[in-house]
Design a protein around this motif. Structure first.
Motif, short mmCIF file in Angstrom:
data_model
loop_
_atom_site.label_atom_id
_atom_site.label_comp_id
_atom_site.label_asym_id
_atom_site.label_seq_id
_atom_site.Cartn_x
_atom_site.Cartn_y
_atom_site.Cartn_z
N LEU A 140 0.83 -1.21 0.00
CA LEU A 140 0.00 0.00 0.00
C LEU A 140 0.86 1.26 0.00
O LEU A 140 0.49 2.29 -0.57
N ARG A 141 1.99 1.16 0.65
CA ARG A 141 2.89 2.32 0.70
C ARG A 141 3.57 2.54 -0.65
O ARG A 141 3.95 3.64 -0.99
N TYR A 142 3.71 1.46 -1.40
CA TYR A 142 4.41 1.56 -2.68
C TYR A 142 3.46 1.85 -3.84
O TYR A 142 3.45 2.95 -4.39
N PHE A 143 2.63 0.86 -4.17
CA PHE A 143 1.88 0.98 -5.43
C PHE A 143 0.81 2.08 -5.42
O PHE A 143 0.80 2.95 -6.29
N PRO A 144 -0.13 2.06 -4.47
CA PRO A 144 -1.16 3.11 -4.50
C PRO A 144 -0.58 4.52 -4.32
O PRO A 144 -0.98 5.46 -5.01
N ASP A 145 0.36 4.65 -3.40
CA ASP A 145 0.89 6.00 -3.15
C ASP A 145 1.63 6.52 -4.38
O ASP A 145 1.54 7.70 -4.73
N ARG A 146 2.34 5.62 -5.04
CA ARG A 146 3.18 6.07 -6.14
C ARG A 146 2.42 6.20 -7.47
O ARG A 146 2.76 7.06 -8.29
N TYR A 147 1.45 5.33 -7.67
CA TYR A 147 0.75 5.34 -8.97
C TYR A 147 -0.72 5.74 -8.86
O TYR A 147 -1.16 6.65 -9.52
N HIS A 148 -1.47 5.03 -8.00
CA HIS A 148 -2.91 5.29 -7.93
C HIS A 148 -3.19 6.72 -7.46
O HIS A 148 -3.93 7.46 -8.12
#
Ligand SMILES: [Fe+2]
Ligand SMILES: [Fe+2]
Length: 184
Positions: A47-55
């Motif tokens: 959650l810290r990586y994908f949603p924060d960075r892309y979503h």
């Protein structure tokens, strides 16, 4: 429904599923009932990586376009943008605590409890607010060209958990997701 809206909603369902998994482990943690800390760490790392960075980054661009179409959305969108920053900061804090727990560092139980509870409540409310008040407006107001511009601004990274090229480190988390709920 456009592919962009469908992807947006699918990602929200993914995140909600992960929050459910996290909550189950938090309940086990509170009951001292063998919580799977590694799983909690994997959920929050993702959650810290994908949603924060892309979503969230894509939403930031889409929201800027939405405000241009409907200035009345400004207060709501400013709140959502702020929530993206808070979610990232809260995720960083929770991740730090979980890493300490996994590394057997002595840490106050109440700190982990408060950070996890805050994260769950805040994140779920954010998703619900977007689903209810923003996604339908975006569907009405944003064009295919808008979505092209959004994707061009933040090229979609490969999703290490739900995507085709899933990373081995998330194998156990994928298994738990499959066990927890039928695929939608
Ligand atoms: Fe968001
Ligand atoms: Fe979102």
């Amino acid at each position: 429904m456009s592919d962009s809206i469908a992807l947006w909603q699918a990602e929200h369902r993914h995140f909600a599923r992960l929050l459910d998994l996290l909550e189950r482990q938090v309940v086990a943690f509170l009951a001292d009932d063998g919580p799977n800390y590694r799983l909690m760490l994997d959920v929050v790392s993702y959650l810290r990586y994908f949603p924060d960075r892309y979503h969230h980054a894509r939403e930031d661009v889409a929201f800027a376009r939405l405000v241009k179409r409907d200035a009345g959305l400004k207060p709501l969108i400013e709140r959502l943008l702020q929530e993206h920053r808070v979610i990232a900061a809260a995720g960083t804090e929770l991740l730090k605590y979980l890493e300490q727990v996994v590394d057997d560092v002595v840490i106050e139980r109440a700190k982990v409890e408060a950070a996890a509870a805050t994260y769950l409540v805040y994140y779920r409310r954010h998703l619900a607010l977007e689903d209810r008040d923003i996604v339908p407006r975006a569907e009405q107001l944003l064009t295919a060209q808008d979505w092209e511009a959004v994707m061009a601004a933040i090229p979609s990274g490969s999703d290490p958990l739900f995507g085709e090229d899933a990373e081995p480190r998330y194998r156990e988390l994928r298994r738990q997701i499959a066990l927890a709920a039928p695929q939608t």
